[in-house]
Design a protein around this motif. Structure first.
Motif, PDB file in Angstrom:
ATOM      1  N   GLY A  11      -5.295  -4.839 -12.774  1.00  0.00           N
ATOM      2  CA  GLY A  11      -4.499  -3.743 -13.341  1.00  0.00           C
ATOM      3  C   GLY A  11      -3.269  -4.257 -14.056  1.00  0.00           C
ATOM      4  N   THR A  13      -2.243  -4.492 -17.114  1.00  0.00           N
ATOM      5  CA  THR A  13      -1.546  -3.841 -18.221  1.00  0.00           C
ATOM      6  C   THR A  13      -0.905  -2.529 -17.781  1.00  0.00           C
ATOM      7  OG1 THR A  13      -3.685  -2.894 -18.801  1.00  0.00           O
ATOM      8  CG2 THR A  13      -2.983  -4.839 -20.051  1.00  0.00           C
ATOM      9  N   GLY A  14      -1.022  -2.181 -16.513  1.00  0.00           N
ATOM     10  CA  GLY A  14      -0.515  -0.905 -16.029  1.00  0.00           C
ATOM     11  C   GLY A  14       0.972  -0.931 -15.752  1.00  0.00           C
ATOM     12  N   VAL A  15       1.483   0.244 -15.407  1.00  0.00           N
ATOM     13  CA  VAL A  15       2.899   0.429 -15.101  1.00  0.00           C
ATOM     14  C   VAL A  15       3.345  -0.555 -14.014  1.00  0.00           C
ATOM     15  CG1 VAL A  15       4.522   2.091 -14.099  1.00  0.00           C
ATOM     16  CG2 VAL A  15       2.723   2.889 -15.608  1.00  0.00           C
ATOM     17  N   VAL A  16       2.580  -0.598 -12.937  1.00  0.00           N
ATOM     18  CA  VAL A  16       2.999  -1.388 -11.780  1.00  0.00           C
ATOM     19  C   VAL A  16       2.562  -2.846 -11.931  1.00  0.00           C
ATOM     20  CG1 VAL A  16       2.779  -1.634  -9.275  1.00  0.00           C
ATOM     21  CG2 VAL A  16       2.897   0.641 -10.287  1.00  0.00           C
ATOM     22  N   ARG A  36      -9.178  -3.991 -18.212  1.00  0.00           N
ATOM     23  CA  ARG A  36     -10.339  -3.773 -19.097  1.00  0.00           C
ATOM     24  C   ARG A  36     -10.010  -4.196 -20.523  1.00  0.00           C
ATOM     25  NH1 ARG A  36     -11.131   2.338 -17.298  1.00  0.00           N
ATOM     26  NH2 ARG A  36      -8.915   2.088 -17.615  1.00  0.00           N
ATOM     27  N   GLY A  37      -8.736  -3.999 -20.889  1.00  0.00           N
ATOM     28  CA  GLY A  37      -8.328  -4.348 -22.248  1.00  0.00           C
ATOM     29  C   GLY A  37      -7.675  -5.718 -22.269  1.00  0.00           C
ATOM     30  N   TRP A  47     -12.032  -7.648 -17.911  1.00  0.00           N
ATOM     31  CA  TRP A  47     -13.129  -7.362 -16.987  1.00  0.00           C
ATOM     32  C   TRP A  47     -13.106  -5.875 -16.628  1.00  0.00           C
ATOM     33  CZ3 TRP A  47     -12.897  -8.735 -11.058  1.00  0.00           C
ATOM     34  CH2 TRP A  47     -14.127  -8.378 -10.449  1.00  0.00           C
ATOM     35  N   MET A  49     -13.865  -3.810 -14.076  1.00  0.00           N
ATOM     36  CA  MET A  49     -14.191  -3.986 -12.652  1.00  0.00           C
ATOM     37  C   MET A  49     -15.034  -2.810 -12.146  1.00  0.00           C
ATOM     38  SD  MET A  49     -10.508  -5.345 -11.263  1.00  0.00           S
ATOM     39  CE  MET A  49     -11.101  -5.789  -9.625  1.00  0.00           C
ATOM     40  N   CYS A  68      -3.968  -3.735  -8.257  1.00  0.00           N
ATOM     41  CA  CYS A  68      -3.172  -2.638  -8.851  1.00  0.00           C
ATOM     42  C   CYS A  68      -4.016  -1.707  -9.711  1.00  0.00           C
ATOM     43  CB  CYS A  68      -2.054  -3.202  -9.740  1.00  0.00           C
ATOM     44  SG  CYS A  68      -0.939  -4.370  -8.957  1.00  0.00           S
ATOM     45  N   LEU A 105      -2.496  -1.773  -3.418  1.00  0.00           N
ATOM     46  CA  LEU A 105      -1.448  -0.795  -3.722  1.00  0.00           C
ATOM     47  C   LEU A 105      -1.996   0.624  -3.583  1.00  0.00           C
ATOM     48  CD1 LEU A 105       0.601  -2.357  -6.627  1.00  0.00           C
ATOM     49  CD2 LEU A 105       0.577  -2.872  -4.203  1.00  0.00           C
ATOM     50  N   TYR A 129      -7.518  12.458  -6.742  1.00  0.00           N
ATOM     51  CA  TYR A 129      -6.783  11.182  -6.718  1.00  0.00           C
ATOM     52  C   TYR A 129      -6.429  10.828  -5.263  1.00  0.00           C
ATOM     53  CZ  TYR A 129      -2.808   7.957  -7.231  1.00  0.00           C
ATOM     54  OH  TYR A 129      -1.949   6.898  -7.109  1.00  0.00           O
ATOM     55  N   LYS A 133      -7.974   7.728  -3.131  1.00  0.00           N
ATOM     56  CA  LYS A 133      -7.062   6.661  -2.691  1.00  0.00           C
ATOM     57  C   LYS A 133      -7.094   6.536  -1.156  1.00  0.00           C
ATOM     58  CE  LYS A 133      -4.467   4.476  -4.886  1.00  0.00           C
ATOM     59  NZ  LYS A 133      -4.611   3.152  -5.518  1.00  0.00           N
ATOM     60  N   PHE A 152       3.728   3.918  -2.126  1.00  0.00           N
ATOM     61  CA  PHE A 152       5.023   4.275  -2.730  1.00  0.00           C
ATOM     62  C   PHE A 152       4.858   5.586  -3.498  1.00  0.00           C
ATOM     63  CE2 PHE A 152       2.768   0.879  -4.924  1.00  0.00           C
ATOM     64  CZ  PHE A 152       2.512   1.440  -6.158  1.00  0.00           C
ATOM     65  N   PRO A 153       6.002   6.228  -3.830  1.00  0.00           N
ATOM     66  CA  PRO A 153       5.918   7.534  -4.509  1.00  0.00           C
ATOM     67  C   PRO A 153       5.840   7.370  -6.030  1.00  0.00           C
ATOM     68  CG  PRO A 153       8.187   7.089  -3.915  1.00  0.00           C
ATOM     69  CD  PRO A 153       7.385   5.903  -3.441  1.00  0.00           C
ATOM     70  N   VAL A 155       6.281   6.537  -9.787  1.00  0.00           N
ATOM     71  CA  VAL A 155       6.875   5.299 -10.304  1.00  0.00           C
ATOM     72  C   VAL A 155       7.688   5.553 -11.571  1.00  0.00           C
ATOM     73  CG1 VAL A 155       6.360   3.002 -11.189  1.00  0.00           C
ATOM     74  CG2 VAL A 155       5.010   3.940  -9.305  1.00  0.00           C
TER      75      VAL A 155
HETATM   76  N1  NAP Z   1       2.177   5.465 -11.448  1.00  0.00           N
HETATM   77  C1  NAP Z   1       2.569   6.088 -10.344  1.00  0.00           C
HETATM   78  O1  NAP Z   1       3.409   7.007 -10.396  1.00  0.00           O
HETATM   79  C2  NAP Z   1       2.014   5.656  -8.995  1.00  0.00           C
HETATM   80  C3  NAP Z   1       2.535   6.286  -7.849  1.00  0.00           C
HETATM   81  C4  NAP Z   1       2.073   5.901  -6.588  1.00  0.00           C
HETATM   82  C5  NAP Z   1       1.110   4.909  -6.488  1.00  0.00           C
HETATM   83  N2  NAP Z   1       0.606   4.328  -7.623  1.00  0.00           N
HETATM   84  C6  NAP Z   1      -0.415   3.279  -7.441  1.00  0.00           C
HETATM   85  O2  NAP Z   1       0.042   2.095  -8.091  1.00  0.00           O
HETATM   86  C7  NAP Z   1      -1.083   1.332  -8.495  1.00  0.00           C
HETATM   87  C8  NAP Z   1      -0.936   0.984  -9.959  1.00  0.00           C
HETATM   88  O3  NAP Z   1      -0.955   2.182 -10.717  1.00  0.00           O
HETATM   89  P1  NAP Z   1      -0.327   2.269 -12.176  1.00  0.00           P
HETATM   90  O4  NAP Z   1       0.573   3.441 -12.234  1.00  0.00           O
HETATM   91  O5  NAP Z   1       0.184   0.939 -12.575  1.00  0.00           O
HETATM   92  O6  NAP Z   1      -1.634   2.623 -13.017  1.00  0.00           O
HETATM   93  P2  NAP Z   1      -1.801   2.508 -14.600  1.00  0.00           P
HETATM   94  O7  NAP Z   1      -0.498   2.369 -15.284  1.00  0.00           O
HETATM   95  O8  NAP Z   1      -2.711   3.622 -14.995  1.00  0.00           O
HETATM   96  O9  NAP Z   1      -2.576   1.124 -14.762  1.00  0.00           O
HETATM   97  C9  NAP Z   1      -3.897   0.953 -14.303  1.00  0.00           C
HETATM   98  C10 NAP Z   1      -4.299  -0.481 -14.611  1.00  0.00           C
HETATM   99  O10 NAP Z   1      -5.623  -0.675 -14.127  1.00  0.00           O
HETATM  100  C11 NAP Z   1      -6.448  -1.148 -15.203  1.00  0.00           C
HETATM  101  N3  NAP Z   1      -7.787  -0.643 -14.946  1.00  0.00           N
HETATM  102  C12 NAP Z   1      -8.160   0.624 -14.688  1.00  0.00           C
HETATM  103  N4  NAP Z   1      -9.465   0.679 -14.390  1.00  0.00           N
HETATM  104  C13 NAP Z   1      -9.926  -0.598 -14.441  1.00  0.00           C
HETATM  105  C14 NAP Z   1     -11.191  -1.186 -14.227  1.00  0.00           C
HETATM  106  N5  NAP Z   1     -12.272  -0.474 -13.851  1.00  0.00           N
HETATM  107  N6  NAP Z   1     -11.312  -2.534 -14.381  1.00  0.00           N
HETATM  108  C15 NAP Z   1     -10.248  -3.278 -14.746  1.00  0.00           C
HETATM  109  N7  NAP Z   1      -9.016  -2.768 -14.952  1.00  0.00           N
HETATM  110  C16 NAP Z   1      -8.864  -1.441 -14.815  1.00  0.00           C
HETATM  111  C17 NAP Z   1      -5.770  -0.616 -16.457  1.00  0.00           C
HETATM  112  O11 NAP Z   1      -5.994  -1.429 -17.573  1.00  0.00           O
HETATM  113  P3  NAP Z   1      -6.919  -1.026 -18.797  1.00  0.00           P
HETATM  114  O12 NAP Z   1      -6.691   0.438 -19.046  1.00  0.00           O
HETATM  115  O13 NAP Z   1      -6.515  -1.930 -19.914  1.00  0.00           O
HETATM  116  O14 NAP Z   1      -8.230  -1.381 -18.249  1.00  0.00           O
HETATM  117  C18 NAP Z   1      -4.314  -0.816 -16.084  1.00  0.00           C
HETATM  118  O15 NAP Z   1      -3.978  -2.166 -16.262  1.00  0.00           O
HETATM  119  C19 NAP Z   1      -2.316   2.177  -8.168  1.00  0.00           C
HETATM  120  O16 NAP Z   1      -2.816   1.787  -6.928  1.00  0.00           O
HETATM  121  C20 NAP Z   1      -1.756   3.583  -8.070  1.00  0.00           C
HETATM  122  O17 NAP Z   1      -2.554   4.400  -7.249  1.00  0.00           O
HETATM  123  C21 NAP Z   1       1.043   4.676  -8.884  1.00  0.00           C
END
Ligand code: NAP
Length: 338
Positions: A11, A13-16, A36-37, A47, A49, A68, A105, A129, A133, A152-153, A155
């Motif tokens: 994960g 490229t994601g926020v966390v 994925r990207g 990949w 996943m 993540c 996470l 969701y 989770k 965590f809550p 982000v």
């Molecule tokens: N954001 C929040 O407010 C929040 C709050 C509480 C908990 N969380 C938890 O924090 C963690 C991270 O979340 P986030 O907010 O960072 O999510 P996010 O910004 O949506 O990022 C998700 C990441 O996962 C990658 N991804 C998604 N599906 C995939 C797959 N099948 N194979 C490979 N890569 C994949 C995405 O990349 P690509 O799109 O490029 O593939 C991206 O890098 C998660 O466990 C989430 O439940 C988030």
């Protein structure tokens, strides 16, 4: 101190994930990354996943895996949420050996409506969701003798400037406040809104890896807990951030929105107005419904790690959203008409 020599962060490229990677690398952990990207970072692997076999370069076991990957949308159909949040976890677990320090996470909201993750029933959770989770946490328990689970809550961005690598989920709200999609705040005014900075999560994950794998299952719950912002203070902070940015950019201020309790909204306002709303208005109102449960939480999360104050983090994150989404932040809401 144990320093893992081969760490994989999914994960990326994601926020966390992006914040976690920066912190791990700054702390000296050689870190490989997956999404994925593609991204322009070094040691990044593309990949999908759960849908493809892992690239040969990623075969385990790894010294540490920080998982993540997630799809944080609340409104996915159940099967899609399961595919998005369980299949990639299974794929990450397949790269781990008995000595891998596995860090999963999760979300503070994973305990759903019953206050724990044990129920497999969809009815025990507010949305797909939370449900998927919770299933993911149960899978980590079932598949591994030891692991870290970090909840965590909502982000927000970096403590210094509010910056986020990706804007999703929550940032629908300031956008909706600017374009008039939200006619009222459906919330318990005494509710608590717990948020966290990406820096807090990244620092905690780094500390976990520095201290080595636990002997069993170790749960960290990060947040402000009973010191979280009240809903009214939370919305005042968002409005101030938007209006400060709008004033500096010559845009008229937004008016504060009225509060309506969820009960008033669902029993009276919505059924009454539904018959008069057009298709687009109905879509907006229905989308808003997904967030209602989160604006009505009056019982604080029992945190194990209380993070520093988050009002400024929220303020700067919303301002940063406005700076990076200028056309959305400049919108002037139009009054609702049936
Ligand atoms: N954001 C929040 O407010 C929040 C709050 C509480 C908990 N969380 C938890 O924090 C963690 C991270 O979340 P986030 O907010 O960072 O999510 P996010 O910004 O949506 O990022 C998700 C990441 O996962 C990658 N991804 C998604 N599906 C995939 C797959 N099948 N194979 C490979 N890569 C994949 C995405 O990349 P690509 O799109 O490029 O593939 C991206 O890098 C998660 O466990 C989430 O439940 C988030």
């Amino acid at each position: 101190m144990t320093v893992p020599t081969r760490t994989l962060v999914t994960g990326a490229t994601g926020v966390v994930g992006s914040a976690v990677i920066r912190a791990l690398r700054a702390a000296g952990h050689p870190t490989h990354t997956v999404s994925r990207g593609s991204n322009d970072g070094t040691d990044h692997h593309v990949w999908h996943m759960g849908a493809e076999e892992p690239p040969a370069a990623l075969r385990g076991p790894w010294d540490a895996i920080v998982h993540c990957v997630a799809d944080t949308r609340f409104n996915l159909p159940d099967t899609e949420a399961e595919d998005a949040n369980i299949l990639p976890l299974r794929a990450a677990l397949s790269l781990a050996g008995p000595d891998t320090h596995f860090v999963h996470l999760s979300s503070s909201f994973v305990t759903g409506l019953e206050g724990d993750i044990t129920s497999p029933s969809r009815d025990a959770y507010r949305n797909s969701y939370e449900w998927s989770k919770a299933a993911a946490e149960r899978l980590v328990h079932a598949e591994r003798d030891n692991a870290d689970i970090v909840r965590f809550p909502i982000v927000m961005g970096a403590r210094a400037d509010g910056n986020l690598d990706r804007y999703s989920g929550f940032f629908w709200l300031p956008a909706a406040m600017c374009n008039g999609a939200v006619p009222a705040l459906v919330a318990e005014e005494k509710g608590l809104m717990d948020v966290i900075s990406t820096d807090d999560i990244a620092a905690h994950v780094t500390q976990l890896l520095n201290s080595g794998a636990p002997s069993g299952h170790r749960l960290s719950i990060l947040g402000r807990g009973d010191a979280a912002q009240r809903v009214t203070d939370f919305f005042d902070t968002i409005l101030k951030a938007l209006n400060d940015w709008r004033a500096e950019n010559g845009v008229a201020p937004l008016d504060p929105l009225p509060y309506v309790t969820p009960e008033q909204w669902n029993r009276f306002y919505l059924p009454f107005s539904e018959q008069y709303l057009d298709r687009v208005q109905l879509l907006k109102v229905t989308a808003f419904r997904a967030y209602q449960g989160y604006l009505s939480v009056t019982h604080p999360f029992d945190v194990t790690v209380r993070v520093p104050e988050t009002r400024d983090v929220l303020y700067w994150s919303v301002r940063r959203w406005a700076e990076t989404h200028e056309s959305s932040a400049r919108r002037v809401p139009r009054p609702w008409r049936a």
